[in-house]
Design an enzyme around this catalytic site. Structure first.
Site, PDB file in Angstrom:
ATOM      1  N   HIS A 186     -11.164  -4.877 -12.632  1.00  0.00           N
ATOM      2  CA  HIS A 186     -12.051  -6.015 -12.834  1.00  0.00           C
ATOM      3  C   HIS A 186     -13.528  -5.634 -12.764  1.00  0.00           C
ATOM      4  O   HIS A 186     -14.395  -6.500 -12.828  1.00  0.00           O
ATOM      5  CB  HIS A 186     -11.774  -7.100 -11.791  1.00  0.00           C
ATOM      6  CG  HIS A 186     -10.366  -7.600 -11.787  1.00  0.00           C
ATOM      7  ND1 HIS A 186      -9.363  -6.970 -11.086  1.00  0.00           N
ATOM      8  CD2 HIS A 186      -9.768  -8.643 -12.419  1.00  0.00           C
ATOM      9  CE1 HIS A 186      -8.221  -7.607 -11.264  1.00  0.00           C
ATOM     10  NE2 HIS A 186      -8.431  -8.633 -12.079  1.00  0.00           N
ATOM     11  N   ASP A 233       2.432  32.714  13.165  1.00  0.00           N
ATOM     12  CA  ASP A 233       3.596  33.503  12.763  1.00  0.00           C
ATOM     13  C   ASP A 233       3.232  34.896  12.246  1.00  0.00           C
ATOM     14  O   ASP A 233       3.461  35.229  11.082  1.00  0.00           O
ATOM     15  CB  ASP A 233       4.430  32.747  11.729  1.00  0.00           C
ATOM     16  CG  ASP A 233       5.889  33.216  11.733  1.00  0.00           C
ATOM     17  OD1 ASP A 233       6.134  34.399  12.063  1.00  0.00           O
ATOM     18  OD2 ASP A 233       6.781  32.419  11.413  1.00  0.00           O
ATOM     19  N   HIS A 246       6.408  37.039  10.911  1.00  0.00           N
ATOM     20  CA  HIS A 246       6.979  37.056   9.560  1.00  0.00           C
ATOM     21  C   HIS A 246       6.241  38.009   8.623  1.00  0.00           C
ATOM     22  O   HIS A 246       6.749  38.371   7.564  1.00  0.00           O
ATOM     23  CB  HIS A 246       6.978  35.651   8.947  1.00  0.00           C
ATOM     24  CG  HIS A 246       5.710  35.301   8.198  1.00  0.00           C
ATOM     25  ND1 HIS A 246       4.479  35.228   8.801  1.00  0.00           N
ATOM     26  CD2 HIS A 246       5.488  35.031   6.886  1.00  0.00           C
ATOM     27  CE1 HIS A 246       3.559  34.912   7.897  1.00  0.00           C
ATOM     28  NE2 HIS A 246       4.137  34.793   6.728  1.00  0.00           N
ATOM     29  N   HIS A 272       6.500  39.510   3.707  1.00  0.00           N
ATOM     30  CA  HIS A 272       5.523  40.017   2.738  1.00  0.00           C
ATOM     31  C   HIS A 272       5.637  41.522   2.483  1.00  0.00           C
ATOM     32  O   HIS A 272       4.693  42.146   1.986  1.00  0.00           O
ATOM     33  CB  HIS A 272       4.103  39.657   3.187  1.00  0.00           C
ATOM     34  CG  HIS A 272       3.912  38.183   3.336  1.00  0.00           C
ATOM     35  ND1 HIS A 272       4.118  37.307   2.289  1.00  0.00           N
ATOM     36  CD2 HIS A 272       3.592  37.420   4.402  1.00  0.00           C
ATOM     37  CE1 HIS A 272       3.905  36.062   2.714  1.00  0.00           C
ATOM     38  NE2 HIS A 272       3.598  36.108   3.994  1.00  0.00           N
ATOM     39  N   ASP A 302       6.193  32.964   0.673  1.00  0.00           N
ATOM     40  CA  ASP A 302       6.091  31.935   1.712  1.00  0.00           C
ATOM     41  C   ASP A 302       6.706  30.618   1.260  1.00  0.00           C
ATOM     42  O   ASP A 302       7.475  29.998   1.984  1.00  0.00           O
ATOM     43  CB  ASP A 302       4.608  31.681   2.058  1.00  0.00           C
ATOM     44  CG  ASP A 302       4.044  32.748   2.973  1.00  0.00           C
ATOM     45  OD1 ASP A 302       4.786  33.247   3.838  1.00  0.00           O
ATOM     46  OD2 ASP A 302       2.847  33.071   2.833  1.00  0.00           O
TER      47      ASP A 302
END
Lengths: 438, 183
Positions: free
Chosen positions: A116, A218, A221, A226, A366
């Site tokens: 509007h 983390d 990991h 990786h 990941d």
């Protein structure tokens, strides 16, 4: 569960919530990654009352500059108004609720609704109404009250955060001792940092907490998940040193790091970046002291509770924006020291995209993990067993220099537990008065 | 630079030689098959030494916005030279590339190929579109659509090589956790 009260008994019950998460021992009930009632409560009690990162100063440098983003699932506009202040307000018209801005970034004088034609200023105030005479003498039409719903905005080191809870503590108190650590990135050089233009956005079918907890602590990991990227870029997995690395946390914000200075930066595979860090080391030390200067490019990762994560050395900030209990929208930026040489900026821009963007050689492994950690919880039997997050119990130490809670060895899950303690504090608190400093 | 804005002059130019167009089409189809079969080292062999392989981030900006919708100084999914492409391939071929095992079932469909001459007799601007589906694990199906503009060059040995590839992804928010392929 009643249809009239979609929030389940369990989610609203403090004792039931405490049974889900045991930060002391490191047990997590899998329903926190799946249950839609718990998710709805997270939007209310975490995202609608925490300080959520919305923009860096350098993204909206001039009056009229804006970008659109999210606070939880609430779409917001972040704009620099004529008072040169950064304002954040809900991107939804007060009249019929339509979105008022569809661009993700740009420059504007007003935000005008397509429906509007109501328009709003850069501070979110109602600026214009089509055929306003229609509202003449209307007892419920009050311009002052019909602006867009505004958040509080406070900043630290050029990072602007928004908060929709008037009762929330200041950003400074919310960050607490973590400000001392943020200075490692935000204030290691005169002029601070700037963001590279552009924001890569992607959708992961995972609960938002999996990536947030991954970045808060983390390190475990890193060399496994990786491995492929480390071999391709670096030729080997970098070594972490239990006796010379730490996890630190304060108020649910956390950083795991080695004191190796260049570990993360070296995995970008750009010698010029490592040279820049080494050449600047004396300057960094002068500004931050020896300990913090060793964090600038080190093997590390961090999260500011709840959903702003970053990597030192890889120079990326990112937010994990919830899109339902099993979906997350990732926003990724590259940042650099404002006064770094231009050629170096280009190395970072390209190097970060090669590693930590959705097409990046690190990041792609990941996403796969986070999605399957989430999807497995569709199984009702699967959900009966809790997840173990107990690595490094009892590793807290006194440290003469480091602030907040300090744990020895970055390969640890102390920061995960601190993250879920903060999560539990907020989820069970009726108001900020009930949330303890951590 | 924006692939949607091509100069009007080209709309009426004469078509290139039919044999050349056919050769380039076959070249691009073969390239797509190499990607489907994860023959990444063979695929690298199709790149010129000076390749610029670029997939910028796409921003939704208003038409009136004077800022470029795509820019080389902004973030990109890919902004690669040959060295970067080799690093990506090296990672994909590691036995510890967990996200590649079991392998993704790739599908690359290439179409709308247009070949245009350039100022150099051994280089052509080639437009195409690519429809890519990655099937993974049990029921994952990730779809990407992109428009491409390549610079294709015939090298001294007579082989075609890709010297520039500009990939305009059509999603502003990537509807996938990653891009573990090339487009």
């Amino acid at each position: 569960m009643s249809l009239l009260h979609p929030r389940s008994h369990q989610a609203d019950n403090v004792e039931a919530l405490r049974a889900l998460v045991d930060p002391g021992q490191g047990w997590l009930d899998r329903s926190i990654f799946w249950d839609s009632d718990i998710y709805a409560l997270e939007l209310e009690r975490i995202f609608a009352r925490s300080w959520i990162f919305v923009a860096h100063d350098s993204q909206i440098p001039n009056v009229g500059d804006f970008l659109t983003t999210y606070v939880g699932e609430d779409a917001v506009i972040v704009a620099r108004a004529r008072d040169n202040q950064v304002h954040t307000f809900i991107n939804s018209c007060s009249h019929r609720g339509n979105r008022v801005c569809f661009a993700e970034a740009g420059s504007a004088r007003r935000f005008t609704c397509n429906f509007h034609g109501w328009s709003y200023g850069l501070d979110g105030a109602l600026a214009g109404v089509t055929a306003e005479h229609l509202y003449k003498d209307n007892p419920t039409f009050d311009r002052e009250k019909l602006g867009l719903h505004k958040a509080r905005v406070e900043s630290y080191g050029g990072m602007h955060f928004a908060n929709f809870d008037p009762e929330a503590p200041s950003l400074a108190d919310y960050l607490g001792d973590f400000r001392w650590y943020l200075d490692v990135l935000l204030d290691n050089d005169e002029g601070g940092i700037e963001f590279v233009d552009g924001n890569i956005k992607s959708r992961l079918k995972c609960n938002w907490k999996f990536p947030a907890e991954n970045f808060i602590g983390d390190a475990y990991h890193a060399t496994w998940t990786h491995s492929s990227a480390l071999l391709a870029l670096f030729g080997k997995a970098p070594r972490m040193h239990p006796d010379r690395s730490f996890q630190v946390n304060a108020n649910g914000h956390g950083w795991e790091f080695g004191t190796d200075f260049i570990g993360n930066a070296a995995t970008l595979g750009e010698p010029e970046i490592v040279d820049y860090l080494r050449d600047s080391e004396a300057r960094f030390q002068e500004r931050l002291g020896k300990m913090r200067s060793r964090m600038i490019g080190s093997l590390s990762s961090a999260t500011v509770f709840p959903n702003l994560s970053f990597l030192a050395g890889h120079n990326t900030f990112r937010t994990w924006n919830p899109k339902g209990p099993t979906e997350t929208e990732l926003h990724t930026w590259v940042f650099l020291n404002k006064n770094a040489p231009e050629s170096l900026k280009e190395k970072y821009r390209r190097g970060v995209m090669l590693t930590f963007s959705p097409a990046g050689v690190f990041e792609m492994d990941d996403g796969e993990n986070f999605e399957h950690c989430t999807a497995s919880n569709a199984g009702v039997v699967t959900r009966r067993r809790k997840l173990h997050t107990g690595l490094g119990l009892g590793s807290e130490i006194d440290h003469p220099e480091l602030k907040g809670h300090v744990h020895s060895n970055q390969v640890n899950e102390a920061n995960h537990r601190a993250f879920y303690q903060r999560w539990l504090d907020l989820m069970t608190a009726a108001s900020w008065a009930d949330v303890p400093a951590r | 630079m924006d692939i949607t804005n091509t100069s009007a002059a080209r709309l009426n130019g004469p078509p290139v030689d039919r044999d050349l167009a056919f050769e380039i089409e076959q070249f691009l189809y073969r390239e797509a098959r190499l990607l489907d079969e994860e023959r990444y080292e063979d695929w690298l062999g199709l790149m010129a030494e000076d390749i610029h392989y670029w997939m910028p981030g796409i921003q939704a900006r208003y038409r009136a916005d004077k800022a470029e919708k795509i820019s080389l100084s902004r973030m990109a999914y890919f902004d690669d030279d040959l060295d970067y492409l080799k690093k990506r391939v090296e990672r994909a071929l590691q036995t510890t590339a967990w996200a590649e095992d079991p392998p993704t079932r790739h599908f690359h469909m290439v179409g709308n190929i247009e070949v245009e001459p350039t100022e150099r007799p051994n280089e052509w601007t080639v437009y195409s579109v690519v429809f890519n589906v990655r099937h993974r694990n049990e029921a994952e199906q990730l779809e990407l659509t992109a428009r491409r503009r390549d610079l294709i060059r015939r090298d001294e040995s007579g082989d075609l090589k890709i010297a520039r590839r500009f990939i305009q992804l059509q999603q502003t928010v990537l509807q996938a956790k990653n891009i573990n392929t090339f487009l």
